[in-house]
Design a protein around this motif. Structure first.
Motif, short mmCIF file in Angstrom:
data_model
loop_
_atom_site.label_atom_id
_atom_site.label_comp_id
_atom_site.label_asym_id
_atom_site.label_seq_id
_atom_site.Cartn_x
_atom_site.Cartn_y
_atom_site.Cartn_z
N LEU A 163 -12.21 -1.65 8.87
CA LEU A 163 -12.46 -1.62 7.61
C LEU A 163 -11.72 -0.82 6.79
O LEU A 163 -12.22 -0.09 6.26
CB LEU A 163 -13.37 -2.28 7.36
N VAL A 164 -11.18 -1.67 5.22
CA VAL A 164 -11.69 -0.67 4.15
C VAL A 164 -12.01 -1.05 3.03
O VAL A 164 -12.46 -2.39 2.52
CB VAL A 164 -9.61 -0.29 3.11
N ARG A 165 -13.38 -0.96 2.19
CA ARG A 165 -14.73 -1.58 1.66
C ARG A 165 -14.79 0.06 0.46
O ARG A 165 -15.77 0.59 0.88
CB ARG A 165 -15.29 -1.75 2.43
N PRO A 166 -13.95 0.60 -0.29
CA PRO A 166 -14.75 1.00 -0.66
C PRO A 166 -15.83 0.99 -1.52
O PRO A 166 -16.40 2.32 -2.27
CB PRO A 166 -12.80 1.49 -2.25
N GLY A 174 -11.65 7.66 -4.78
CA GLY A 174 -10.99 8.61 -5.68
C GLY A 174 -9.99 9.23 -5.38
O GLY A 174 -9.35 8.65 -4.67
N LEU A 175 -9.37 9.50 -6.09
CA LEU A 175 -7.62 10.19 -6.72
C LEU A 175 -7.14 11.29 -5.39
O LEU A 175 -6.38 10.66 -4.62
CB LEU A 175 -7.26 11.06 -7.82
N PHE A 176 -7.80 12.06 -4.81
CA PHE A 176 -7.87 12.45 -3.60
C PHE A 176 -8.28 11.89 -2.24
O PHE A 176 -10.21 12.78 -1.95
CB PHE A 176 -7.66 14.07 -3.78
N PRO A 182 -5.76 1.69 6.21
CA PRO A 182 -7.71 2.51 6.77
C PRO A 182 -7.58 3.35 8.30
O PRO A 182 -6.22 3.34 8.72
CB PRO A 182 -7.50 0.98 7.38
N TYR A 183 -8.74 3.75 8.62
CA TYR A 183 -8.40 4.25 9.86
C TYR A 183 -8.09 3.66 10.99
O TYR A 183 -8.27 2.63 11.21
CB TYR A 183 -9.77 4.75 10.08
N VAL A 184 -7.20 4.39 12.16
CA VAL A 184 -6.21 3.17 12.95
C VAL A 184 -6.40 4.23 14.12
O VAL A 184 -5.97 5.79 14.10
CB VAL A 184 -4.64 2.62 12.94
#
Length: 313
Positions: A163-166, A174-176, A182-184
């Protein structure tokens, strides 16, 4: 990859096997419903599981090391970041969608997955960075999940996504960014269906801690650790070889297969030996030879018969 700085653990920190075996007998009587309480927080709960014939009898890595020294870039690039920065991650509610080339696509709630026939699998884990552990996972064969969705004959691979859950995963802010989200990850279908390949929902007799991939993660013991994607939200059956995060990041260093192979070095270091975390004490480093397919060659070598393992690294 971050610089590798192994921690130091004394021999006394390794759990004696007789204590562990006694504890496992107790865990076997725990109720699965109790385990779900722990899955909703950073506090682990006892998890029932049956011992598995696929386990190694090697000495276990200290639980403290397993839960405080690992890679989980969604929480940061440092080895201690996952345990230090995952307290606010909420693994409940959770579901895993299985779709693509299947006859019966389905979304599985974590409660349903926790009711699968759980086994304890004591597996070796080999990180691509040159360190290793022995971990008592709790989970079920990935094939048991795939059987429920009926893969079509045209399906050749399984693609995995986290998942993407910042707001809960500071490593995704963050910028960089060190990686694309998502990680795949991906496996060939025969790899995914192999009896050794599991979806883990616990370790050391308890539900998975946040930092180790709660509430459900992949474990493929003959491949480097980064193939065992954490906190999975989706599996897709596909015909073409899927994208994978580390191959996309640096294809020269991280191939699709990423089988543990002491004869194929990483471009920046040898893979012939490894350090077993938790061994060696404070004043020496325990180095051991790395085993082909991480010691699981008898079970999995036939999957790659006729392949050039240097080209298909």
């Amino acid at each position: 990859m971050p610089a590798y700085r192994p921690p130091r653990f004394s021999a006394s920190e390794i759990t004696p096997r007789e204590i562990y075996m006694s504890r496992r007998k107790f865990i076997g009587t725990a109720a699965a419903g109790v385990a779900m309480f722990g899955a909703g927080s950073a506090i682990a709960a006892p998890l029932a599981a049956s011992p598995s014939q696929f386990s190694t009898d090697e000495k276990l890595t200290p639980k403290e090391a397993v839960t405080t020294y690992n890679n989980f870039y969604e929480f940061g690039t440092g080895k201690g970041d996952p345990s230090e920065k995952s307290q606010h991650f909420k693994p409940l509610p959770w579901s895993v969608k299985v779709d693509g080339m299947v006859g019966k696509p389905k979304e599985f709630g974590i409660e349903e997955l926790m009711k699968m026939q759980l086994e304890e699998r004591v597996y070796r884990l080999r990180c691509v960075e040159g360190w290793s552990m022995v971990i008592p996972w709790i989970g079920f064969p990935l094939s048991a999940l795939l059987d429920q969705v009926e893969p079509l004959g045209s399906a050749k691979y399984v693609s995995f996504e986290t998942l993407v859950r910042p707001e809960e995963m500071p490593g995704q802010t963050g910028l960089f960014q060190p990686l694309e989200w998502p990680y795949v990850e991906g496996l060939r279908l025969d790899e995914a269906r192999h009896p050794l390949t599991i979806l883990a929902v616990g370790l050391y007799g308890e539900t998975l801690p946040n930092q180790n991939g709660a509430p459900i993660r992949l474990v493929v013991p003959w491949k480097y650790g980064f193939k065992s994607i954490k906190s999975i939200v989706r599996l897709s059956l596909v015909e073409e070889q899927p994208e994978t995060t580390w191959k996309n990041s640096n294809a020269r260093e991280y191939g699709f297969y990423s089988n543990v192979n002491p004869e194929v070095d990483h471009p920046r270091w040898s893979q012939a030996t490894e350090q077993r975390i938790g061994e060696g004490g404070f004043f020496k480093v325990a180095i051991r030879p790395t085993l082909m397919f991480n010691g699981y060659g008898e079970e999995v070598a036939s999957l790659y018969e006729g392949m050039d393992l240097k080209a298909n690294y």
